[in-house]
Design a protein around this motif. Structure first.
Motif, PDB file in Angstrom:
ATOM      1  N   ASP A  77       0.817  -1.214   0.000  1.00 29.80           N
ATOM      2  CA  ASP A  77       0.000   0.000   0.000  1.00 29.80           C
ATOM      3  C   ASP A  77       0.849   1.262   0.000  1.00 29.80           C
ATOM      4  O   ASP A  77       0.607   2.197  -0.779  1.00 29.80           O
ATOM      5  CB  ASP A  77      -0.938   0.006   1.213  1.00 29.80           C
ATOM      6  CG  ASP A  77      -2.076  -0.991   1.068  1.00 29.80           C
ATOM      7  OD1 ASP A  77      -2.076  -1.737   0.058  1.00 29.80           O
ATOM      8  OD2 ASP A  77      -2.958  -1.033   1.951  1.00 29.80           O
ATOM      9  N   VAL A 112      -5.770   0.390 -11.414  1.00 27.20           N
ATOM     10  CA  VAL A 112      -5.811  -0.844 -10.634  1.00 27.20           C
ATOM     11  C   VAL A 112      -5.748  -0.598  -9.130  1.00 27.20           C
ATOM     12  O   VAL A 112      -5.863  -1.549  -8.352  1.00 27.20           O
ATOM     13  CB  VAL A 112      -4.663  -1.796 -11.049  1.00 27.20           C
ATOM     14  CG1 VAL A 112      -4.780  -2.179 -12.507  1.00 27.20           C
ATOM     15  CG2 VAL A 112      -3.294  -1.153 -10.788  1.00 27.20           C
ATOM     16  N   LEU A 113      -5.582   0.648  -8.720  1.00 34.15           N
ATOM     17  CA  LEU A 113      -5.554   0.925  -7.284  1.00 34.15           C
ATOM     18  C   LEU A 113      -6.929   0.676  -6.676  1.00 34.15           C
ATOM     19  O   LEU A 113      -7.945   1.083  -7.246  1.00 34.15           O
ATOM     20  CB  LEU A 113      -5.152   2.373  -7.020  1.00 34.15           C
ATOM     21  CG  LEU A 113      -3.676   2.748  -7.112  1.00 34.15           C
ATOM     22  CD1 LEU A 113      -3.503   4.231  -6.843  1.00 34.15           C
ATOM     23  CD2 LEU A 113      -2.838   1.932  -6.146  1.00 34.15           C
ATOM     24  N   PRO A 114      -6.995   0.047  -5.520  1.00 32.58           N
ATOM     25  CA  PRO A 114      -8.280  -0.077  -4.822  1.00 32.58           C
ATOM     26  C   PRO A 114      -8.825   1.301  -4.460  1.00 32.58           C
ATOM     27  O   PRO A 114      -8.069   2.266  -4.340  1.00 32.58           O
ATOM     28  CB  PRO A 114      -7.916  -0.880  -3.556  1.00 32.58           C
ATOM     29  CG  PRO A 114      -6.592  -1.495  -3.834  1.00 32.58           C
ATOM     30  CD  PRO A 114      -5.888  -0.592  -4.792  1.00 32.58           C
ATOM     31  N   ALA A 115     -10.133   1.379  -4.267  1.00 37.82           N
ATOM     32  CA  ALA A 115     -10.771   2.666  -3.965  1.00 37.82           C
ATOM     33  C   ALA A 115     -10.156   3.318  -2.728  1.00 37.82           C
ATOM     34  O   ALA A 115      -9.958   4.534  -2.685  1.00 37.82           O
ATOM     35  CB  ALA A 115     -12.275   2.475  -3.788  1.00 37.82           C
ATOM     36  N   ARG A 116      -9.837   2.521  -1.715  1.00 41.90           N
ATOM     37  CA  ARG A 116      -9.293   3.086  -0.475  1.00 41.90           C
ATOM     38  C   ARG A 116      -7.937   3.742  -0.725  1.00 41.90           C
ATOM     39  O   ARG A 116      -7.620   4.783  -0.130  1.00 41.90           O
ATOM     40  CB  ARG A 116      -9.165   2.001   0.591  1.00 41.90           C
ATOM     41  CG  ARG A 116      -8.282   0.836   0.177  1.00 41.90           C
ATOM     42  CD  ARG A 116      -8.267  -0.290   1.201  1.00 41.90           C
ATOM     43  NE  ARG A 116      -7.536  -1.446   0.728  1.00 41.90           N
ATOM     44  CZ  ARG A 116      -6.220  -1.556   0.771  1.00 41.90           C
ATOM     45  NH1 ARG A 116      -5.512  -0.580   1.315  1.00 41.90           N
ATOM     46  NH2 ARG A 116      -5.617  -2.627   0.309  1.00 41.90           N
ATOM     47  N   ARG A 118      -6.916   4.962  -3.763  1.00 38.58           N
ATOM     48  CA  ARG A 118      -7.153   6.135  -4.597  1.00 38.58           C
ATOM     49  C   ARG A 118      -7.549   7.326  -3.734  1.00 38.58           C
ATOM     50  O   ARG A 118      -7.156   8.467  -4.000  1.00 38.58           O
ATOM     51  CB  ARG A 118      -8.222   5.848  -5.647  1.00 38.58           C
ATOM     52  CG  ARG A 118      -7.726   5.010  -6.813  1.00 38.58           C
ATOM     53  CD  ARG A 118      -8.656   5.132  -8.003  1.00 38.58           C
ATOM     54  NE  ARG A 118      -9.988   4.655  -7.715  1.00 38.58           N
ATOM     55  CZ  ARG A 118     -10.398   3.410  -7.878  1.00 38.58           C
ATOM     56  NH1 ARG A 118      -9.548   2.496  -8.328  1.00 38.58           N
ATOM     57  NH2 ARG A 118     -11.639   3.053  -7.596  1.00 38.58           N
TER      58      ARG A 118
END
Length: 321
Positions: A77, A112-116, A118
């Protein structure tokens, strides 16, 4: 402790991609599992084709070696956020060297980043004020990433555009390339409504929208997008050619003026000459030349000569001269 096996394998793979050898005990501590579980996870990675090498010893160690089946890049992350923020900052301020390839990388990463993550990237970007030279307009990184995605995917792009006189229009284009001058970003695209090639300043673009409609690429009139942009700027009625002679060496002047202003050419006298074409106000160019901190003489155009004289007089009066 990571109890989900697929998630733990990805975390292990991310650690092993660091160019070092990891003792088994340290990996176990990082993952919150036993050393036996680490050994089993390493065996699973090998079964998937990842070349994990083990070393003998009291603790034993593991490292990922080069092989035919190297894994895709896996980031944790913090690494993903750091890279995204760095790319967004560079792209948004047209930093020299951050070209279209970097913007394409940002587009792929943010996709491709998860919403959290981003949200974390956006929050950190909004809370950060970079120290820039003020040479160019700031651009929303989202605008660049949308454009880069349509360039790479050969997808028609629609956007709102504001001309230099402030008039607004809607454009439907077939994007060809993004070009960075080090100070500004430009989009070279085929304008479907006007039936011709156009260049667009990205800082004047808003509401970019990827339509999803694919297209076959057209042949650009010139050899490259950069050359087409250069010719386009030169053809504009508001552009002007300039010639400036410096008393200092070409290397010194080149280190003090932005690359987009031009490349100084050495003179037999020991100084250098700077030639270029600009569409910016002469007042702005006069300031940039003065900021070089070198003695110079403007040969053309006459408008720039007059502007430099006026600026010099104003600065002299301000200093009590």
């Amino acid at each position: 402790m990571t109890t989900d096996t697929p998630a733990r394998l990805l975390q292990l793979l991310s650690l092993l991609q660091t160019p070092r050898e990891w003792p088994g005990g340290e990996l176990a501590e990082r993952l919150g599992v036993s050393r036996r579980t680490v050994r089993r996870d390493v065996d699973r990675l090998r079964e998937l084709g990842y070349p994990v090498q083990a070393t003998m010893g009291a603790d034993g160690g593991y490292r990922l070696v080069a092989g035919k089946a190297m894994p895709p890049l896996v980031l944790d992350d913090e690494e993903a956020v750091a890279i995204a923020v760095g790319l967004r900052a560079g792209a948004g301020h047209a930093v020299a060297g951050v070209d279209e390839a970097s913007v394409r990388a940002l587009a792929k990463l943010e996709q491709v980043l998860p919403a959290r993550l981003r949200r974390r990237v956006s929050t950190l970007q909004a809370a950060t004020t970079p120290l820039t030279s003020g040479d160019g307009a700031s651009i929303a990184p989202e605008t660049l990433t949308v454009m880069a995605s349509t360039v790479a995917g050969r997808e028609r792009l629609r956007f709102a555009y504001r001309d230099k006189d402030g008039s607004e229009s809607r454009r439907l284009t077939e994007p060809y390339r993004l070009v960075s001058t080090g100070r500004r970003w430009y989009l070279v695209a085929y304008d479907l409504d006007r039936g011709d090639w156009r260049t667009f300043r990205v800082d004047r673009v808003s509401e970019p929208f990827a339509t999803g409609a694919r297209f076959a690429p057209r042949e650009l009139p010139t050899g490259s997008a950069a050359e087409y942009l250069r010719q386009s700027i030169h053809r504009r009625q508001d552009s002007y050619a300039y010639e400036v002679v410096f008393t200092e060496s070409a290397d010194l002047v080149a280190s003090r003026v932005p690359a987009w202003v031009g490349r100084p050419e050495p003179l037999d006298t020991g100084g250098c000459v700077l030639r270029g074409t600009s569409g910016d106000p002469v007042e702005w160019l006069a300031m940039r030349l003065a900021m070089a901190g070198c003695d110079f003489e403007v040969r053309e155009p006459a408008e720039l000569v007059g502007c430099v004289r006026e600026l010099g007089g104003r600065l002299s009066r301000a200093g009590g001269g």
